[in-house]
Design an enzyme around this catalytic site. Sequence first.
Site, PDB file in Angstrom:
ATOM      1  N   ASP A  43      18.414  -0.946   6.694  1.00 40.43           N
ATOM      2  CA  ASP A  43      18.204  -2.306   6.194  1.00 40.43           C
ATOM      3  C   ASP A  43      16.734  -2.428   5.844  1.00 40.43           C
ATOM      4  O   ASP A  43      15.878  -2.313   6.717  1.00 40.43           O
ATOM      5  CB  ASP A  43      18.609  -3.311   7.281  1.00 40.43           C
ATOM      6  CG  ASP A  43      18.125  -4.735   7.017  1.00 40.43           C
ATOM      7  OD1 ASP A  43      17.737  -5.035   5.879  1.00 40.43           O
ATOM      8  OD2 ASP A  43      18.124  -5.534   7.974  1.00 40.43           O
ATOM      9  N   GLU A  93      18.381  -6.709   1.956  1.00 40.22           N
ATOM     10  CA  GLU A  93      18.687  -7.204   3.297  1.00 40.22           C
ATOM     11  C   GLU A  93      19.556  -8.454   3.252  1.00 40.22           C
ATOM     12  O   GLU A  93      20.563  -8.562   3.966  1.00 40.22           O
ATOM     13  CB  GLU A  93      17.406  -7.506   4.078  1.00 40.22           C
ATOM     14  CG  GLU A  93      17.712  -8.028   5.473  1.00 40.22           C
ATOM     15  CD  GLU A  93      16.466  -8.208   6.335  1.00 40.22           C
ATOM     16  OE1 GLU A  93      16.536  -7.888   7.538  1.00 40.22           O
ATOM     17  OE2 GLU A  93      15.420  -8.675   5.824  1.00 40.22           O
ATOM     18  N   GLU A  94      19.190  -9.403   2.395  1.00 43.14           N
ATOM     19  CA  GLU A  94      19.933 -10.665   2.341  1.00 43.14           C
ATOM     20  C   GLU A  94      21.385 -10.447   1.909  1.00 43.14           C
ATOM     21  O   GLU A  94      22.304 -11.080   2.436  1.00 43.14           O
ATOM     22  CB  GLU A  94      19.234 -11.638   1.399  1.00 43.14           C
ATOM     23  CG  GLU A  94      17.909 -12.180   1.909  1.00 43.14           C
ATOM     24  CD  GLU A  94      16.717 -11.309   1.569  1.00 43.14           C
ATOM     25  OE1 GLU A  94      15.577 -11.689   1.866  1.00 43.14           O
ATOM     26  OE2 GLU A  94      16.933 -10.229   0.989  1.00 43.14           O
TER      27      GLU A  94
END
EC number: 3.2.1.143
Length: 502
Positions: A271, A289-290
């Site tokens: 991540d 990541e989001e």
Amino acid sequence: MENREDLNSILEFLPVVLRSSALFWPSQVVEALKALSKGPQHSKVDSGEVLFLAISDLRNSLNLSADSLAFSTADGFSLFFDDLISRAEANKWFEGTLPALADSLLRLPSMLEAHYTGADSITCVGARAGLKTSLRLLKSQEPGIVLLSQELIGALLACSFFCLFPNSSRGANHLQVINFDHLFASLYDNYNEKQENKIKCIIHYFERIHSSMPRGNVSFERKVLADNHNLNYIPYPKVESWSKSVVSLCLFEVCNSGLIEDTSKEALEVDFANKYLGGGALTRGCVQEEIRFMISPELIAGMLFLPSMADNEAIEVIGVERFSKYTGYASSFRFSGDFMDKKDIDMMKRHKTRIIAIDALVNPGERQYRHEFLLREINKAFCGFSDSRIVTGNWGCGAFGGDPEIKAILQWLAASQALRPFMVYYTFSMEALQTLEKVTKWIMLHKWNVGDLWNMVMEYSFQRSKRETGIGFFNWLLPLLSSHDPMMLDSPQTVSKDLECK
């Protein structure tokens, strides 16, 4: 319950009340949740506008009115549920999913009590000696594991949806926002289709778990590198340790297309994290990541109790389930339907999905070539790369502005020093990494070890920081790369048999 140090560390961040050794909701909250759980014919909540009024009433009953929500939250709820989804979808939500969410919230106090009772008898597989698994604040520089059931995570995320978590002391404790108010408010303030589709992923998650509640577990672990002989810490390598390392470089596979989360084999998936776990997942962020937090929303639960990462820390999450398919990236991100996660289950009832969150330097510019920052980056990756084969990509090279050639090599060095057998690297067709496969094969053919390659990175970075060179690391390292170096024409099988993207 009131004597539990673990519960007391997290209690101020939870919406429930502890009194007389029991966790509970105030009576007004219980009555409101009971009404919601019986459906819109009883609660009269059948639109986004009315839903937000119900949320406001719940928050007032918990004395959260001083913790103001984002300004346009009410408009965001109304826009999404009353305008952006069809009436059929809205009816499904208000008649089925929302009552189920309310019911899970009613059971949250008993779920938490059962969690703490059961946590005392659990030893998490792979955990270091003596570590607890109960829900608590996992502070910086304190390695530890929290093991949560997927059902409990669902109830905690229902609290986020209803914006019931207290906010007043989260910032002072270096914790991310956890309520969904900014997620909905930003939908209204600056409408973007990506934001609508982020919310669709979350809504789909709630629909899925309340039609068929998962019965597994998810673990969240803070890993720490430190000059400390305590077995709970990973030793912190210094520059000299890297320079003198004779560890062999691990196999390196380059994939120019594909996605980290789609890897078919069991692996440690990287991540590209913000130091605050989740980054802008609950605001307007929509990069690597989001997106991962949207398609696997159970990751959001870690934002509740994991303060920001220091330079010598990483966070590993094992067991999250993926619920959504998607297309696109950033502004083109779109929810594209249901995803059935078929990963195997381990002894702890966790999906065999391992995600490691490591945060890169932000906008490092020329300082990324200074030795102290090279050490920071390689040790950050080393802290995280302690298990399984590694599946990664352009860590810290997008919005964070890192040098993709240097970041790729640092991750390779870290994986090798951590004795990982294999690294798969997704370039996402980044132009700067067109020669990555050739370079790594050349290095493997010459049988360099970790120390050899690290020292080359150090020498290049010294010259770069002194402005003695301005070319990229690969061209600096292999001046004959574009001149038909005969070593580059050797069969790929001399490096590894049948290297191909799975």
